[in-house]
Design an enzyme around this catalytic site. Sequence first.
Site, PDB file in Angstrom:
ATOM      1  N   ASP A   3       0.941  -1.263   0.216  1.00  0.00           N
ATOM      2  CA  ASP A   3      -0.149   0.181   0.075  1.00  0.00           C
ATOM      3  C   ASP A   3       0.610   1.155  -0.064  1.00  0.00           C
ATOM      4  O   ASP A   3       2.078   1.020   0.106  1.00  0.00           O
ATOM      5  CB  ASP A   3      -0.881  -0.080   1.117  1.00  0.00           C
ATOM      6  CG  ASP A   3      -2.219   0.335   0.897  1.00  0.00           C
ATOM      7  OD1 ASP A   3      -2.569   1.376   0.019  1.00  0.00           O
ATOM      8  OD2 ASP A   3      -3.272   0.168   1.689  1.00  0.00           O
ATOM      9  N   GLU A  27      -1.218   1.591  -4.999  1.00  0.00           N
ATOM     10  CA  GLU A  27      -0.700   3.077  -5.001  1.00  0.00           C
ATOM     11  C   GLU A  27      -1.778   3.809  -5.427  1.00  0.00           C
ATOM     12  O   GLU A  27      -1.546   5.254  -5.589  1.00  0.00           O
ATOM     13  CB  GLU A  27       0.520   3.182  -5.616  1.00  0.00           C
ATOM     14  CG  GLU A  27       1.192   4.224  -6.089  1.00  0.00           C
ATOM     15  CD  GLU A  27       0.748   4.948  -7.311  1.00  0.00           C
ATOM     16  OE1 GLU A  27       1.395   6.077  -7.539  1.00  0.00           O
ATOM     17  OE2 GLU A  27      -0.025   4.518  -7.868  1.00  0.00           O
ATOM     18  N   TRP A  28      -2.931   3.237  -5.876  1.00  0.00           N
ATOM     19  CA  TRP A  28      -4.106   3.899  -6.193  1.00  0.00           C
ATOM     20  C   TRP A  28      -4.058   4.980  -7.690  1.00  0.00           C
ATOM     21  O   TRP A  28      -5.028   5.605  -7.883  1.00  0.00           O
ATOM     22  CB  TRP A  28      -4.606   5.048  -5.172  1.00  0.00           C
ATOM     23  CG  TRP A  28      -4.520   4.446  -3.453  1.00  0.00           C
ATOM     24  CD1 TRP A  28      -4.742   3.229  -3.085  1.00  0.00           C
ATOM     25  CD2 TRP A  28      -3.669   5.032  -2.537  1.00  0.00           C
ATOM     26  NE1 TRP A  28      -4.414   3.075  -1.906  1.00  0.00           N
ATOM     27  CE2 TRP A  28      -3.787   4.175  -1.280  1.00  0.00           C
ATOM     28  CE3 TRP A  28      -3.304   6.437  -2.454  1.00  0.00           C
ATOM     29  CZ2 TRP A  28      -3.157   4.650  -0.258  1.00  0.00           C
ATOM     30  CZ3 TRP A  28      -2.660   6.595  -1.193  1.00  0.00           C
ATOM     31  CH2 TRP A  28      -2.604   5.573  -0.138  1.00  0.00           C
ATOM     32  N   GLY A  29      -3.027   4.531  -8.257  1.00  0.00           N
ATOM     33  CA  GLY A  29      -2.965   5.327  -9.585  1.00  0.00           C
ATOM     34  C   GLY A  29      -2.458   6.634  -9.479  1.00  0.00           C
ATOM     35  O   GLY A  29      -2.526   7.453 -10.497  1.00  0.00           O
ATOM     36  N   ASP A  30      -2.129   7.169  -8.320  1.00  0.00           N
ATOM     37  CA  ASP A  30      -1.562   8.651  -7.974  1.00  0.00           C
ATOM     38  C   ASP A  30      -0.490   8.991  -9.049  1.00  0.00           C
ATOM     39  O   ASP A  30      -0.331  10.124  -9.204  1.00  0.00           O
ATOM     40  CB  ASP A  30      -1.079   8.713  -6.627  1.00  0.00           C
ATOM     41  CG  ASP A  30      -2.328   8.956  -5.657  1.00  0.00           C
ATOM     42  OD1 ASP A  30      -3.633   8.520  -6.049  1.00  0.00           O
ATOM     43  OD2 ASP A  30      -2.095   9.324  -4.402  1.00  0.00           O
ATOM     44  N   ASN A  31       0.632   7.968  -9.227  1.00  0.00           N
ATOM     45  CA  ASN A  31       1.845   8.417  -9.662  1.00  0.00           C
ATOM     46  C   ASN A  31       1.744   7.637 -11.272  1.00  0.00           C
ATOM     47  O   ASN A  31       2.873   7.127 -11.571  1.00  0.00           O
ATOM     48  CB  ASN A  31       2.941   8.079  -8.978  1.00  0.00           C
ATOM     49  CG  ASN A  31       3.084   8.833  -7.899  1.00  0.00           C
ATOM     50  OD1 ASN A  31       3.304  10.245  -7.714  1.00  0.00           O
ATOM     51  ND2 ASN A  31       2.599   8.328  -6.814  1.00  0.00           N
ATOM     52  N   ASP A  55     -10.047   3.565  -3.652  1.00  0.00           N
ATOM     53  CA  ASP A  55     -10.787   2.219  -3.230  1.00  0.00           C
ATOM     54  C   ASP A  55     -12.326   2.250  -3.763  1.00  0.00           C
ATOM     55  O   ASP A  55     -12.905   3.404  -3.902  1.00  0.00           O
ATOM     56  CB  ASP A  55     -10.847   2.420  -1.615  1.00  0.00           C
ATOM     57  CG  ASP A  55      -9.688   1.882  -0.993  1.00  0.00           C
ATOM     58  OD1 ASP A  55      -8.640   2.079  -1.793  1.00  0.00           O
ATOM     59  OD2 ASP A  55      -9.500   2.023   0.376  1.00  0.00           O
TER      60      ASP A  55
HETATM   61  C1  GLA Z   1      -5.877   1.407   1.242  1.00  0.00           C
HETATM   62  C2  GLA Z   1      -6.215   0.243   0.176  1.00  0.00           C
HETATM   63  C3  GLA Z   1      -7.452  -0.518   0.719  1.00  0.00           C
HETATM   64  C4  GLA Z   1      -7.060  -1.243   1.983  1.00  0.00           C
HETATM   65  C5  GLA Z   1      -6.728  -0.116   2.955  1.00  0.00           C
HETATM   66  C6  GLA Z   1      -6.153  -1.023   4.219  1.00  0.00           C
HETATM   67  O1  GLA Z   1      -7.090   2.317   1.386  1.00  0.00           O
HETATM   68  O2  GLA Z   1      -6.372   0.994  -0.925  1.00  0.00           O
HETATM   69  O3  GLA Z   1      -7.665  -1.632  -0.670  1.00  0.00           O
HETATM   70  O4  GLA Z   1      -5.969  -2.086   1.858  1.00  0.00           O
HETATM   71  O5  GLA Z   1      -5.822   0.818   2.802  1.00  0.00           O
HETATM   72  O6  GLA Z   1      -6.240  -0.021   5.239  1.00  0.00           O
END
Ligand code: GLA
Length: 399
Positions: free
Chosen positions: A146, A179-183, A201
């Site tokens: 994460d 990394e949520w696509g941020d970079n 998420d």
């Molecule tokens: C982030 C991730 C989620 C999950 C939570 C856990 O938000 O994107 O998928 O793993 O952390 O805290």
Amino acid sequence: MRYLLLILFGLLMVHAFGQKFDLATTPPMGWNSWNKFACNINEELIRKTADAMISTGMKDAGYEYINIDDCWHGNRDSLGFIHPDPTRFPSGIKALADYVHSKGLKLGIYSDAGTQTCGGKPGSHGYEYQDAITYAGWGVDYLKYDWCNTNGINAENAYKTMRDALKSAGRPILFSICEWGDNAPWLWAGNIGHMWRTTGDITNCWNCEKGFGGWSSFGVLQILDKQKDLRKYAGPGHWNDPDMLEVGNGMTLIEDKAHFSLWCMLAAPLISGNDLRSMTNETLAILTNTEVIAIDQDPLGIQCLKFLDSGNLQVYAKPLQNNELAICFLNRGESSISLDFNWKDFPVRDAFSGKNFEFGNKEYKIRDLWLHKDVGSTGIPYKQIIQAHETILLRLSEK
Ligand code: GLA
């Protein structure tokens, strides 16, 4: 001789560093604790989930990984080694991995590139090699990594460090970049991870964005739309990850089917996120529809393209092996659509994969993958009522 030694040394270095394991030739399939249980986890839940994976038939349908998300952690000891929370995981992760392996399944774990995880547990920053050795010693098979509390560090370097640490620890561990696509990880993560999150998420709604101050979670349609332009980055061994499944977590059956269909069209990792111990037969039927899963798992690993966008109706196409094609009609809107689709007017031409489907010249058989029925051919217009939020998923093959 000196040169020979140098070359050998160089080869060894290349082998030990700068590589990821050869895994995930098709999108990974499994389960993860976060979407349903968040921090409410313990070893009993993980064991029972592994049992349910077998007894429900999910393993037979292809699901393999049992992934523990955030909050399994206890503290680091005086030498810096991480230990699981002794109350939640009293038998330790090694025993859990042994149990999961004894069922023919694999175990995943979670950490973070920063100083703390998103749940405030110890992160791996500065402990990457030590943690990788620990995970390998426990028999872990999958690491979700994460991006919380990373305080301005460089994402590519941070993920490279963990990739190298995993590689040098020697146990094949699938590396899931979160990394949520941020970079824009699709630009640099192909040789680093086996999959990378493309968005923030997911949450269990069809069409919503829920704000939490500094960040948001997103519904199915929001996440779908964020996959735009990313298909060229995905393929065997390196997948776009639009986040884990919310099937069985509260949307309607029609929405759950649509969510699952779309994720399969996207060649997404299929990581279920519901309670496998108590799901309804309808939820199970969605998660184990092997005809739909086969679209996701097609060996070519081509992510779908959107080839028609007309208001609430969108049509997606995913080229498959043997010149077959998956077609997904999506009704994003709130009222039903009466579809009258003349194939000949809509050839599918995919410059990225080089696969073309000229319905005017060639006739294809059609199979409906939710009805499990052959439903005619592309020789005549396809007529169907599509409910609000519904998808129709078809597999076309040459006649
Ligand atoms: C982030 C991730 C989620 C999950 C939570 C856990 O938000 O994107 O998928 O793993 O952390 O805290």
